[in-house]
Write a protein that holds these residues in place. Structure first.
Motif, mmCIF file in Angstrom:
data_model
loop_
_atom_site.group_PDB
_atom_site.id
_atom_site.type_symbol
_atom_site.label_atom_id
_atom_site.label_comp_id
_atom_site.label_asym_id
_atom_site.label_seq_id
_atom_site.Cartn_x
_atom_site.Cartn_y
_atom_site.Cartn_z
ATOM 1 N N SER A 64 -31.944 -33.544 -0.590
ATOM 2 C CA SER A 64 -32.145 -32.356 0.388
ATOM 3 C C SER A 64 -31.142 -31.151 0.101
ATOM 4 O O SER A 64 -30.126 -31.815 0.073
ATOM 5 N N SER A 65 -31.427 -29.872 0.210
ATOM 6 C CA SER A 65 -30.472 -28.911 0.129
ATOM 7 C C SER A 65 -29.528 -28.763 1.136
ATOM 8 O O SER A 65 -28.571 -28.073 1.418
ATOM 9 N N GLN A 66 -30.017 -29.410 2.669
ATOM 10 C CA GLN A 66 -29.415 -29.212 3.622
ATOM 11 C C GLN A 66 -29.241 -27.655 4.025
ATOM 12 O O GLN A 66 -28.321 -27.306 4.844
ATOM 13 N N THR A 67 -30.109 -26.870 3.735
ATOM 14 C CA THR A 67 -30.264 -25.557 4.117
ATOM 15 C C THR A 67 -31.957 -25.239 4.468
ATOM 16 O O THR A 67 -32.693 -25.958 4.072
ATOM 17 N N ILE A 68 -31.850 -24.476 5.520
ATOM 18 C CA ILE A 68 -33.123 -23.756 5.856
ATOM 19 C C ILE A 68 -33.050 -22.138 5.840
ATOM 20 O O ILE A 68 -32.195 -21.604 6.022
ATOM 21 N N GLY A 69 -34.162 -21.496 5.857
ATOM 22 C CA GLY A 69 -34.244 -20.262 5.483
ATOM 23 C C GLY A 69 -34.934 -19.550 6.847
ATOM 24 O O GLY A 69 -35.954 -20.218 7.303
ATOM 25 N N VAL A 94 -34.406 -24.478 -0.433
ATOM 26 C CA VAL A 94 -34.270 -24.855 1.021
ATOM 27 C C VAL A 94 -35.148 -25.800 1.529
ATOM 28 O O VAL A 94 -36.447 -25.646 0.821
ATOM 29 N N ASP A 95 -35.118 -26.539 2.381
ATOM 30 C CA ASP A 95 -35.850 -27.640 2.793
ATOM 31 C C ASP A 95 -37.211 -26.992 3.646
ATOM 32 O O ASP A 95 -37.972 -27.632 3.621
ATOM 33 N N PRO A 110 -41.921 -26.662 3.952
ATOM 34 C CA PRO A 110 -42.274 -26.724 5.498
ATOM 35 C C PRO A 110 -42.182 -25.429 6.005
ATOM 36 O O PRO A 110 -41.176 -24.667 5.673
ATOM 37 N N LEU A 111 -43.183 -25.077 6.909
ATOM 38 C CA LEU A 111 -43.045 -23.544 7.596
ATOM 39 C C LEU A 111 -43.376 -23.647 9.042
ATOM 40 O O LEU A 111 -44.144 -24.304 9.465
ATOM 41 N N VAL A 112 -42.617 -22.895 9.594
ATOM 42 C CA VAL A 112 -42.564 -22.680 11.197
ATOM 43 C C VAL A 112 -42.631 -20.991 11.332
ATOM 44 O O VAL A 112 -41.863 -20.457 10.780
ATOM 45 N N GLN A 113 -43.705 -20.545 11.886
ATOM 46 C CA GLN A 113 -43.904 -19.263 12.249
ATOM 47 C C GLN A 113 -43.416 -18.909 13.475
ATOM 48 O O GLN A 113 -43.478 -19.761 14.650
ATOM 49 N N ARG A 144 -38.963 -31.327 13.143
ATOM 50 C CA ARG A 144 -40.017 -32.235 13.372
ATOM 51 C C ARG A 144 -41.062 -32.390 11.966
ATOM 52 O O ARG A 144 -41.299 -33.479 11.463
ATOM 53 N N ARG A 145 -41.196 -31.159 11.402
ATOM 54 C CA ARG A 145 -41.982 -30.777 10.165
ATOM 55 C C ARG A 145 -41.464 -31.814 8.971
ATOM 56 O O ARG A 145 -41.897 -32.363 8.180
ATOM 57 N N LEU A 146 -39.943 -31.433 8.997
ATOM 58 C CA LEU A 146 -39.183 -32.082 7.781
ATOM 59 C C LEU A 146 -39.491 -33.858 7.757
ATOM 60 O O LEU A 146 -39.327 -34.275 6.830
ATOM 61 N N ALA A 147 -39.225 -34.153 9.060
ATOM 62 C CA ALA A 147 -39.455 -35.623 9.342
ATOM 63 C C ALA A 147 -40.876 -36.112 8.987
ATOM 64 O O ALA A 147 -40.955 -37.327 8.480
#
Length: 335
Positions: free
Chosen positions: A62-67, A120-121, A145-148, A307-310
């Motif tokens: 995992s990159s341990q980053t999110i955008g 990014v994760d 994975p995406l969250v709007q 939650r989506r990453l899990a």
């Protein structure tokens, strides 16, 4: 010359504990006694320890980053939103990369490609104006994975936002209770789902309250754009006795423009905003607004992404903040 990194073994030796205990402290595990945690953290600070995130990435794949991509930073709502995202992601030791699309879908695409390059994760996205409905599908095809958040396009995805239909209704009922009967709406010109939801709320509230629609005026989402809209508001065929604004930025700008035109906000014309940003208490007069809890929406978006990453097979969820009216001096009882 690059300084040699302090290792967990060196911290453990200095603190008189095991390497496993130091590792638990670094990962903020609740399994470590408070006095032991304080001792280890003190030694870490003294020895200037920095966790090797690269090694953690290799172990976890995992990159341990999110955008996070927002459409502008003129509106401090997005900085408040980001604080909520970071609060949640910090618990998972993730770094948040923030980018500003300037409400330009081409720039947004470039940012997404850079995020892909950085591995990014996942991404939390407030879609730019003009974003096509196919974008969530494209992102899904990348395995990202995406969250709007706050705005949405395309087929349903995880979404965090506010109930703007209810928010507009709260504001309108407050104005009615204060004796106002002719209300105008100051909107942004950008066509987004957030704009449409507010306008839906406005139309519904007009029908439910019987208030006269004094008209809808559009402005750019800038201080000066909002200030310039004052002339249009005052020139409406049906002279409003109150104005409901798309957000607090437009409301604050409008009040400045009204004052330039010799119209005193609050006394001559009631003004109500949406969002209840910190600036609402700093305007003159202090601004009545409907609180949307920007940090809370950020936390909800971050939790949905975690939650989506899990579980990338989980069904999409929507998590919506309930609005709350905050009454101040910009909307007094009509005399």
């Amino acid at each position: 010359m690059q300084q040699k990194r302090v290792t967990l073994e060196e911290i453990a030796q200095a603190a008189g504990v095991s390497r496993a205990t130091v590792s638990l402290v670094v990962r903020k595990s609740p399994l470590v006694a408070g006095h032991t945690r304080e001792r280890v953290e003190q030694i870490m600070a003294q020895m200037d320890y920095v966790r090797d995130i690269g090694a953690a990435r290799l172990r976890n794949r995992s990159s341990q980053t999110i955008g996070v991509i927002v459409p502008n930073l003129v509106n401090s709502f997005f900085t408040e939103f980001l604080s909520g995202v970071e609060e949640v992601m910090a618990r998972d030791d993730r770094v948040v990369l923030l980018a500003n699309s300037h409400d330009d879908p081409r720039r947004q695409d470039e940012i997404l490609q850079r995020f892909r390059g950085h591995g990014v994760d996942g991404v939390i996205l407030c879609p730019a104006v003009g974003t096509g409905p196919e974008l969530p599908g494209r992102i899904a095809g990348w395995g990202m994975p995406l969250v709007q958040a706050l705005r949405e396009v395309g087929p349903p995805t995880d979404f965090a936002g506010a109930d703007y239909i209810t928010a507009v209704g709260l504001a309108m009922r407050h104005l009615v209770e204060q004796g106002h009967r002719r209300v105008a709406f100051l909107s942004v010109s950008a066509r987004t789902s957030a704009r449409e939801e507010r306008l839906t709320g406005y139309a519904r509230a007009l029908a439910e309250t019987g208030v006269e629609d004094a008209g809808i005026v559009e402005a750019d989402l800038t201080w000066e754009g909002a200030a310039q809209s004052a002339a249009q508001i005052l020139a409406l065929h049906t002279r409003p006795d109150a104005v409901l604004c798309f957000n607090d930025v437009l409301a604050a700008g409008l009040m400045a423009g009204l004052r330039r035109a010799g119209c005193e906000p609050g006394r001559d014309l009631a003004v109500v905003g949406l969002d209840d940003l910190p600036l609402a208490e700093l305007t003159y007069p202090p601004l009545t607004s409907v609180a949307m809890d920007a940090p809370g929406i950020g936390r909800k978006a971050a939790r949905l992404l975690a939650r989506r990453l899990a579980d990338d097979a989980a069904p999409p969820e929507r998590d919506i903040v309930v609005p709350r009216l905050v009454v101040r001096d910009s909307s007094p009882q009509k005399v």
